[in-house]
Write a protein that holds these residues in place. Structure first.
Motif, mmCIF file in Angstrom:
data_model
loop_
_atom_site.group_PDB
_atom_site.id
_atom_site.type_symbol
_atom_site.label_atom_id
_atom_site.label_comp_id
_atom_site.label_asym_id
_atom_site.label_seq_id
_atom_site.Cartn_x
_atom_site.Cartn_y
_atom_site.Cartn_z
ATOM 1 N N ALA A 93 40.929 27.430 79.197
ATOM 2 C CA ALA A 93 41.846 28.575 79.185
ATOM 3 C C ALA A 93 43.199 28.205 79.794
ATOM 4 O O ALA A 93 44.248 28.600 79.273
ATOM 5 N N ASN A 94 43.164 27.439 80.873
ATOM 6 C CA ASN A 94 44.412 27.051 81.534
ATOM 7 C C ASN A 94 45.295 26.189 80.644
ATOM 8 O O ASN A 94 46.516 26.350 80.647
ATOM 9 N N GLY B 243 45.020 26.070 77.369
ATOM 10 C CA GLY B 243 45.167 26.719 76.074
ATOM 11 C C GLY B 243 44.480 25.990 74.939
ATOM 12 O O GLY B 243 44.796 26.229 73.773
#
Length: 147
Positions: free
Chosen positions: A27-28, A30
């Motif tokens: 998530a960090n 992407g």
């Protein structure tokens, strides 16, 4: 408890931690697939050190093994990619609970039929009852999480 049981307990503890860490990394940055690549690169390095310490000659025997044994690599990649993509939106707990249900079902089948060279452990009524209780416990955690 034996060292084998404690080692497997630690491995089990590590699964949701792995899921949470890699899902957050994905998530960090992407890109969950990029996070998976980083995870596998680190895992390869750690496994390489373990092989170097425990017996590097064994790696030479890998080439002569049946092709289907290498499907384990596909399965671990599927697990890591799926949990890295799904856990951020579905929840780490939810993802791991369903992974656990899959593990319970497949482990029972592997043991019962002695698949892949595993020691056969028949699915007795008592063992089946234990598996049902475990699956019911997972279901309860899912229902409780909705409240």
């Amino acid at each position: 408890m034996t060292y084998q049981a404690l080692t497997m307990l630690a491995a089990g503890i590590g699964i949701p931690v792995l899921a949470a860490l890699n899902a957050r990394l994905g998530a960090n940055v992407g890109a969950p697939a990029a996070a998976a690549v980083v995870l596998f690169a680190i895992a390869l390095a750690v496994a390489g050190v373990a092989v170097a310490i425990t017996g590097p000659a064994a790696i030479l025997r890998v080439a002569g093994q049946p092709w289907h044994l290498f499907l384990a690599g596909v399965l671990i990649a599927f697990y890591v990619l799926s949990v890295t993509y799904i856990a951020p939106s579905f929840g780490v707990g939810n993802a791991v609970f369903f992974v656990l249900l899959g593990q319970i079902l497949s482990a029972a089948a592997i043991d019962h039929f002695g698949l892949f060279g595993a020691r056969a452990v028949p699915l007795s009524p008592l063992r089946a009852g234990g598996l049902i209780v475990m699956a019911a416990g997972l279901a309860v955690t899912q229902l409780a999480g909705r409240g």
